[in-house]
Design an enzyme around this catalytic site. Structure first.
Site, PDB file in Angstrom:
ATOM      1  N   TRP A 108       0.869  -1.186   0.073  1.00 44.07           N
ATOM      2  CA  TRP A 108      -0.064  -0.067   0.015  1.00 44.07           C
ATOM      3  C   TRP A 108       0.957   1.315   0.047  1.00 44.07           C
ATOM      4  O   TRP A 108       0.546   2.212   0.695  1.00 44.07           O
ATOM      5  CB  TRP A 108      -0.954  -0.055   1.219  1.00 44.07           C
ATOM      6  CG  TRP A 108      -1.724  -1.192   1.283  1.00 44.07           C
ATOM      7  CD1 TRP A 108      -2.543  -1.637   0.361  1.00 44.07           C
ATOM      8  CD2 TRP A 108      -1.784  -2.313   2.418  1.00 44.07           C
ATOM      9  NE1 TRP A 108      -3.288  -2.757   0.899  1.00 44.07           N
ATOM     10  CE2 TRP A 108      -2.598  -3.127   2.243  1.00 44.07           C
ATOM     11  CE3 TRP A 108      -1.090  -2.518   3.718  1.00 44.07           C
ATOM     12  CZ2 TRP A 108      -2.889  -4.181   2.903  1.00 44.07           C
ATOM     13  CZ3 TRP A 108      -1.202  -3.278   4.566  1.00 44.07           C
ATOM     14  CH2 TRP A 108      -2.174  -4.447   4.057  1.00 44.07           C
ATOM     15  N   GLN A 143     -26.944  12.971  -2.501  1.00 42.60           N
ATOM     16  CA  GLN A 143     -28.437  13.059  -2.400  1.00 42.60           C
ATOM     17  C   GLN A 143     -28.998  14.247  -3.112  1.00 42.60           C
ATOM     18  O   GLN A 143     -29.969  14.493  -3.577  1.00 42.60           O
ATOM     19  CB  GLN A 143     -28.724  12.946  -0.735  1.00 42.60           C
ATOM     20  CG  GLN A 143     -28.613  11.604  -0.066  1.00 42.60           C
ATOM     21  CD  GLN A 143     -29.239  10.667  -0.777  1.00 42.60           C
ATOM     22  OE1 GLN A 143     -30.637  10.767  -1.123  1.00 42.60           O
ATOM     23  NE2 GLN A 143     -28.704   9.482  -1.316  1.00 42.60           N
ATOM     24  N   ASP A 160       2.909  12.699  13.518  1.00 41.15           N
ATOM     25  CA  ASP A 160       1.877  13.576  14.064  1.00 41.15           C
ATOM     26  C   ASP A 160       1.866  14.547  12.979  1.00 41.15           C
ATOM     27  O   ASP A 160       0.777  15.174  12.671  1.00 41.15           O
ATOM     28  CB  ASP A 160       2.430  14.331  15.329  1.00 41.15           C
ATOM     29  CG  ASP A 160       2.121  13.345  16.322  1.00 41.15           C
ATOM     30  OD1 ASP A 160       1.257  12.431  16.401  1.00 41.15           O
ATOM     31  OD2 ASP A 160       2.892  13.615  17.334  1.00 41.15           O
ATOM     32  N   LEU A 161       2.994  15.137  12.291  1.00 41.24           N
ATOM     33  CA  LEU A 161       2.972  16.123  11.522  1.00 41.24           C
ATOM     34  C   LEU A 161       2.134  15.793  10.058  1.00 41.24           C
ATOM     35  O   LEU A 161       1.416  16.385   9.469  1.00 41.24           O
ATOM     36  CB  LEU A 161       4.470  16.684  11.068  1.00 41.24           C
ATOM     37  CG  LEU A 161       5.017  17.291  12.274  1.00 41.24           C
ATOM     38  CD1 LEU A 161       6.351  17.522  12.086  1.00 41.24           C
ATOM     39  CD2 LEU A 161       4.087  18.588  12.839  1.00 41.24           C
ATOM     40  N   GLU A 162       2.380  14.444   9.771  1.00 38.88           N
ATOM     41  CA  GLU A 162       1.794  13.642   8.455  1.00 38.88           C
ATOM     42  C   GLU A 162       0.249  13.939   8.689  1.00 38.88           C
ATOM     43  O   GLU A 162      -0.455  14.088   7.888  1.00 38.88           O
ATOM     44  CB  GLU A 162       2.421  12.301   8.345  1.00 38.88           C
ATOM     45  CG  GLU A 162       3.971  12.378   7.966  1.00 38.88           C
ATOM     46  CD  GLU A 162       4.651  11.145   8.010  1.00 38.88           C
ATOM     47  OE1 GLU A 162       3.912  10.258   8.556  1.00 38.88           O
ATOM     48  OE2 GLU A 162       5.854  10.957   8.104  1.00 38.88           O
TER      49      GLU A 162
END
Length: 401
Positions: free
Chosen positions: A201, A382, A285-287
């Site tokens: 991935w 919708q 965290d920054l990512e």
């Protein structure tokens, strides 16, 4: 355009007259997990003003209107292929080195600025926005934060110019959130390491020239035996086994990578040997924070589609936007966007202005924005009625992204 960004850069990155320091109040708060990261900005960084961020947003929007049209976004989705001619254009515009030092070609800006660019990219195309983030945040910013001066000098100019494509490889087929269970190994040999294993991935994996790869150098040590490496994909033994055919984010090329005795020189160790988890967690965290701006762009795109349609589409002689139920859905979409945007940018502002990174808020921002974006995309379908179910309109693509 590049000249405009250079002038903007000079305004944002003028020599700082103060060091970023956490406020006493933030230190006193009990029970809140956070880290002080004033060093996580480029040299000479000073937090941008609202006017500077607004100017940056306008520049990015001009770029996307010209280069990432609806036709480009639709073709990227249908073809399941990233338009690789986009990379040098992004580089020329200055977007690939938002948080990198100016002396290697970056703009020397912060995480509010990076979120602005990510939001506007994703507003035009979620797929292009995701690949952009994998390159500029997961690879370029990781190298900016933890690379040696020699590594930065060697690799960052090409990555920032868009002549080289970057990625990060952590996940494996049996190791997602459980990073420590990864099986990819790095065996010490004369002059470097031999990498063996696979990664799954990996965004930009099929196209990347340089990948930040995590592997076990001492498997018996668990989290203290993992090291980060810079792997050039031209190395013998590296291959992309397959490109994945995904439900959404289809134009963001994603693949399974194989490492068969890939030699990596000692100079390409990022950080310290066995210090890979620290490198990983420093960037995580920054990512999450920057990537939380992706759903913001998708929510804005959903409103861009649904709002004018509801005023143009008539039933029983009047626009459906005059219907109170439709107005309620539009109001909910707008409110979810604004609430999510406030959370993301407040968190980014705290990083830029105080040098404080809250793990909970970085994770919370992307959690909240992603869930609200799914709801807004469903509401967009919708509101479009039958047109929301056909590929002539971008509503289904927005939901899948």
């Amino acid at each position: 355009m590049a000249a405009s960004f250079r002038s903007l850069t000079r305004a944002v990155s003028r020599p700082a007259t103060r060091r970023l320091q956490p406020s006493p109040a933030s230190i006193a708060l009990p029970g809140v997990q956070k880290r002080l990261h004033s060093s996580k900005h480029p040299k000479g960084f000073e937090a941008p003003t609202t006017e500077e961020l607004d100017e940056l947003r306008e520049r990015v929007h001009e770029f996307t209107r010209r280069e990432i049209t609806e036709e480009v976004a639709a073709h990227t989705d249908k073809s399941n292929a990233f338009p690789n001619e986009m990379w040098p254009k992004l580089g020329e515009a200055g977007f690939l080195g938002i948080t990198a030092d100016e002396d290697v070609g970056g703009l020397g800006m912060g995480y509010q600025a990076h979120a602005v660019v990510m939001e506007e990219m994703s507003r035009a195309s979620g797929s292009i926005g995701l690949s952009y983030a994998a390159h500029s945040q997961l690879c370029v910013n990781q190298l900016q934060l933890n690379g040696s001066p020699e590594q930065k000098k060697k690799y960052l100019p090409g990555l920032i110019a868009g002549t080289k494509i970057g990625a990060l490889a952590m996940s494996e087929s049996g190791s997602g959130s459980d990073v420590v269970s990864m099986r990819t190994s790095a065996k010490k040999v004369d002059g470097g390491y031999l990498l063996n294993g696979s990664k799954m991935w990996i965004t930009n994996g099929p196209d990347a020239d340089l990948i930040v790869v995590y592997a076990k150098t001492e498997p018996d040590k668990g989290s203290k035996g993992i090291t980060a490496f810079l792997v050039e994909t031209k190395a013998d033994g590296f291959s992309c086994a397959r490109k994945l055919d995904k439900m959404g984010m289809r134009g963001s090329n994603t693949g399974e990578l194989m490492f068969d005795n890939v030699f990596v020189p000692e100079d390409n160790v990022v950080g310290s040997v066995n210090g890979g988890v620290r490198v990983l967690m420093e960037g995580l965290d920054l990512e999450r924070l920057v990537l939380s701006a992706g759903p913001l762009g998708i929510m804005q795109a959903a409103l861009d589609v649904a709002l004018p349609f509801s005023h143009q589409r008539k039933q029983f002689g009047s626009p459906i936007a005059h219907n109170q139920l439709v107005q309620g859905k539009l109001a909910d979409m707008y409110t979810k966007l604004q609430a999510s945007r406030a959370y993301t940018y407040a968190t980014a502002r705290q990083v830029d202005e105080q040098g404080v990174i809250r793990t909970q808020d970085c994770a919370g921002a992307i959690l909240y924005a992603a869930e609200r974006a799914t709801e807004c995309a469903l509401d967009c379908i919708q509101l479009l009625g039958g047109m929301g179910y056909v590929e002539e309109m971008p509503a289904s693509r927005l939901l899948r992204e």
